[in-house]
Enzyme design. Structure first.
Site, PDB file in Angstrom:
ATOM      1  N   SER A 177       2.754   1.273   1.147  1.00  5.23           N
ATOM      2  CA  SER A 177       3.144   0.281   0.129  1.00  5.23           C
ATOM      3  C   SER A 177       4.556  -0.260   0.286  1.00  5.23           C
ATOM      4  O   SER A 177       4.914  -1.227  -0.389  1.00  5.23           O
ATOM      5  CB  SER A 177       2.998   0.871  -1.269  1.00  5.23           C
ATOM      6  N   TYR A 229      -3.981  -7.346   4.439  1.00  6.58           N
ATOM      7  CA  TYR A 229      -3.351  -6.317   3.601  1.00  6.58           C
ATOM      8  C   TYR A 229      -3.429  -4.938   4.266  1.00  6.58           C
ATOM      9  O   TYR A 229      -2.423  -4.219   4.359  1.00  6.58           O
ATOM     10  CB  TYR A 229      -4.018  -6.308   2.219  1.00  6.58           C
ATOM     11  N   TYR A 274       5.185   3.109  -8.409  1.00  5.19           N
ATOM     12  CA  TYR A 274       3.929   3.343  -9.125  1.00  5.19           C
ATOM     13  C   TYR A 274       4.202   3.485 -10.619  1.00  5.19           C
ATOM     14  O   TYR A 274       4.997   2.747 -11.169  1.00  5.19           O
ATOM     15  CB  TYR A 274       3.181   4.562  -8.544  1.00  5.19           C
ATOM     16  N   VAL A 326       2.603   5.634  -0.057  1.00  2.13           N
ATOM     17  CA  VAL A 326       1.902   6.929  -0.016  1.00  2.13           C
ATOM     18  C   VAL A 326       2.019   7.620   1.340  1.00  2.13           C
ATOM     19  O   VAL A 326       1.580   8.755   1.483  1.00  2.13           O
ATOM     20  CB  VAL A 326       0.408   6.819  -0.421  1.00  2.13           C
TER      21      VAL A 326
HETATM   22  N1  GLU Z   1      -2.783   1.153   1.737  1.00  2.46           N
HETATM   23  C1  GLU Z   1      -2.722   1.773   0.482  1.00  2.46           C
HETATM   24  C2  GLU Z   1      -3.761   1.244  -0.465  1.00  2.46           C
HETATM   25  O1  GLU Z   1      -3.939   0.071  -0.596  1.00  2.46           O
HETATM   26  C3  GLU Z   1      -1.325   1.583  -0.045  1.00  2.46           C
HETATM   27  C4  GLU Z   1      -1.095   2.593  -1.040  1.00  2.46           C
HETATM   28  C5  GLU Z   1       0.340   2.860  -1.321  1.00  2.46           C
HETATM   29  O2  GLU Z   1       1.159   3.176  -0.456  1.00  2.46           O
HETATM   30  O3  GLU Z   1       0.631   2.766  -2.508  1.00  2.46           O
HETATM   31  O4  GLU Z   1      -4.441   1.976  -1.103  1.00  2.46           O
END
Ligand code: GLU
Length: 305
Positions: A64, A189, A241, A259
């Site tokens: 993210s 993405y 988050y 994450v």
């Molecule tokens: N690629 C992850 C997703 O879309 C990113 C999650 C993250 O790092 O918050 O679930």
């Protein structure tokens, strides 16, 4: 810089015994294979110096954190029009929540939850010929040293486990907030999340946000100062988050986590910072990373407050 070196050594010594506490992300199977007890940290100053400790030269999955750079690109192309499609409020909900998105008619709360980042990817799909490379190319420009590469296994793993992201895209499309084919946006993405970088590289890459939007290495104005200020504000309020309040309370800096266990931070007028340790806390932020930033701002007193 000697001051930073001592500080980083102290932080490393304090945190070593605790490394591995928490859990690595496992909802993307490839991420679950990363050893949890790794730790690296880097501080990059506008004059081009980088001070590091631990595994600051080990590449990790930015996940993210890529949302930050994608947002900067989207602001470059859309300016304030972007805010008609994405909000600027903390969500108070998990990063991949669907219920809130439906209740709010496909208008994501902010660009750092998945729904918002997917709208940002849609913007990039409308503006770039090869949208899945746009963020990586931007990062290699900011870093100025090497071509950024992708962890292909993470990219595949992510693409095979992206049901919720696909669901969000379809939902937002039904509300008219996605303009390109869902598959194309999802592809761009997932690929940006699978970019691999080191703490050293990421610390350098965020330095422009500590310098009013101007890249101190090249002198290029990446974003007008007013937009850079807004990006920093979004990092503070939405960058970690559902724990942004706790981060502001403990650390007091604009930050963005992923994450993969990385967290970038901006110390305005001073430096860019990146810390990485893969074991996460319950909110999905690096446990040792958060602690390291807390020690850094507590020792130096350098916060935005
Ligand atoms: N690629 C992850 C997703 O879309 C990113 C999650 C993250 O790092 O918050 O679930």
């Amino acid at each position: 810089m000697a001051h930073y070196r001592d500080l980083l050594a102290q932080i490393d010594a304090l945190l070593r015994p605790t490394l591995g506490e928490g859990r690595v992300a496992d909802y993307i199977p490839e991420l679950a294979k990363v050893a949890p007890d790794q730790f690296g940290m880097a501080i990059a100053t506008p004059d081009g110096e980088v001070e590091t400790v631990g595994q600051a030269a080990t590449p990790f999955s930015v996940q993210s954190i890529s949302k930050l750079f994608a947002l900067v690109l989207a602001i470059q192309t859309e300016g304030d029009d972007l805010w008609a499609r994405v909000g600027r409020e903390p969500s108070g909900a998990p990063f991949n929540a669907l219920v809130q998105l439906d209740a709010e008619k496909g208008h994501p709360r902010n660009p750092f939850i998945n729904a918002g980042a997917l709208v940002v990817s849609d913007v990039l799909c409308s503006h770039y010929a090869v949208p899945e490379n746009a963020v990586a190319q931007f990062l290699s420009r900011l870093d100025g040293r090497r071509l950024i590469h992708f962890d292909e296994r993470v990219a595949r793993s992510e693409r095979n486990h992206c049901g919720r992201n696909a669901a969000m895209l379809h939902l937002m499309q039904s509300y008219g907030n996605i303009r390109n084919p869902v598959d194309q946006v999802l592809g761009a993405y997932c690929r940006q999340c699978a970019i691999e970088m080191t703490c050293e590289e990421l610390a350098r890459a965020v330095t422009f946000l500590a310098c009013g939007g101007r890249d101190p290495r090249t002198g290029e104005q990446i974003l007008p100062a007013a937009h850079a200020k807004r990006v920093n504000a979004l990092m503070l309020t939405c960058g970690t988050y559902d724990a942004a309040g706790d981060f502001a309370f403990r650390i007091g800096l604009p930050v963005k986590s992923g994450v993969g266990g990385g967290i970038v931070a901006v110390m305005p007028n001073r430096c860019g910072v990146c810390v990485w340790s893969p074991a996460l806390d319950r909110a999905g932020n690096s446990q040792a990373g958060a602690r390291a930033l807390e020690l850094l701002t507590t020792h130096t007193g350098w916060t935005i407050f």
